[in-house]
Scaffold this motif. Sequence first.
Motif, PDB file in Angstrom:
ATOM      1  N   ASP A 149      41.543  52.928 -94.273  1.00  0.00           N
ATOM      2  CA  ASP A 149      41.494  51.789 -93.348  1.00  0.00           C
ATOM      3  C   ASP A 149      41.929  52.200 -91.945  1.00  0.00           C
ATOM      4  OD1 ASP A 149      40.683  50.202 -95.440  1.00  0.00           O
ATOM      5  OD2 ASP A 149      42.689  49.390 -95.831  1.00  0.00           O
ATOM      6  N   SER A 153      39.201  54.343 -90.380  1.00  0.00           N
ATOM      7  CA  SER A 153      38.070  53.481 -89.998  1.00  0.00           C
ATOM      8  C   SER A 153      38.359  52.767 -88.688  1.00  0.00           C
ATOM      9  CB  SER A 153      37.788  52.449 -91.088  1.00  0.00           C
ATOM     10  OG  SER A 153      37.361  53.053 -92.263  1.00  0.00           O
ATOM     11  N   GLU A 154      39.542  52.239 -88.552  1.00  0.00           N
ATOM     12  CA  GLU A 154      39.922  51.542 -87.330  1.00  0.00           C
ATOM     13  C   GLU A 154      40.018  52.512 -86.148  1.00  0.00           C
ATOM     14  OE1 GLU A 154      40.440  48.316 -85.063  1.00  0.00           O
ATOM     15  OE2 GLU A 154      39.935  48.353 -87.185  1.00  0.00           O
ATOM     16  N   ARG A 206      36.483  53.292 -85.033  1.00  0.00           N
ATOM     17  CA  ARG A 206      35.913  52.165 -84.297  1.00  0.00           C
ATOM     18  C   ARG A 206      36.463  52.130 -82.872  1.00  0.00           C
ATOM     19  NH1 ARG A 206      36.840  47.465 -82.447  1.00  0.00           N
ATOM     20  NH2 ARG A 206      38.971  47.313 -83.180  1.00  0.00           N
ATOM     21  N   ARG A 217      32.218  46.942 -86.807  1.00  0.00           N
ATOM     22  CA  ARG A 217      33.162  47.567 -87.746  1.00  0.00           C
ATOM     23  C   ARG A 217      32.661  48.959 -88.094  1.00  0.00           C
ATOM     24  NH1 ARG A 217      30.230  44.121 -91.107  1.00  0.00           N
ATOM     25  NH2 ARG A 217      29.418  45.096 -92.987  1.00  0.00           N
ATOM     26  N   GLU A 240      32.980  51.681 -91.440  1.00  0.00           N
ATOM     27  CA  GLU A 240      33.396  51.872 -92.825  1.00  0.00           C
ATOM     28  C   GLU A 240      33.276  53.343 -93.172  1.00  0.00           C
ATOM     29  OE1 GLU A 240      30.776  49.382 -95.059  1.00  0.00           O
ATOM     30  OE2 GLU A 240      31.804  47.547 -94.461  1.00  0.00           O
TER      31      GLU A 240
END
Length: 120
Positions: free
Chosen positions: A7, A10-11, A14, A38, A40
Amino acid sequence: MPSHRIDRISEDIRRELTAILRTVKDPRVTDVMLSIVRAEVTNDLSYATVYISAMEGMEAARTAVKGLQSAQGYVRRELGHALKLRHVPELRFVADDSIEYSARIARKIHELEKEDDGRE
């Protein structure tokens, strides 16, 4: 069991891609107002699916995705420099219509509010 590392990565992807998009020189990307909805990342960090949305609509997002696919090498290199990962995931860009959809809903709500004010 969700992985907090996945997570977080992924952030991070982004956030960094948002900055990298400003430096891409392809006119298919720079002529449109893009947003990364987003990102993934797969569990083995080999692929990252990035969802791109454009204010101008779905067709503009599809055109921007083609531009991003052609600039993928540059984007991956810059992402690797920014994140300092051992292995930078292969990026898959996907057009998304969420911004256009949100704008359409906001317009409809605004129209309904005007009608409601007109009745009073």
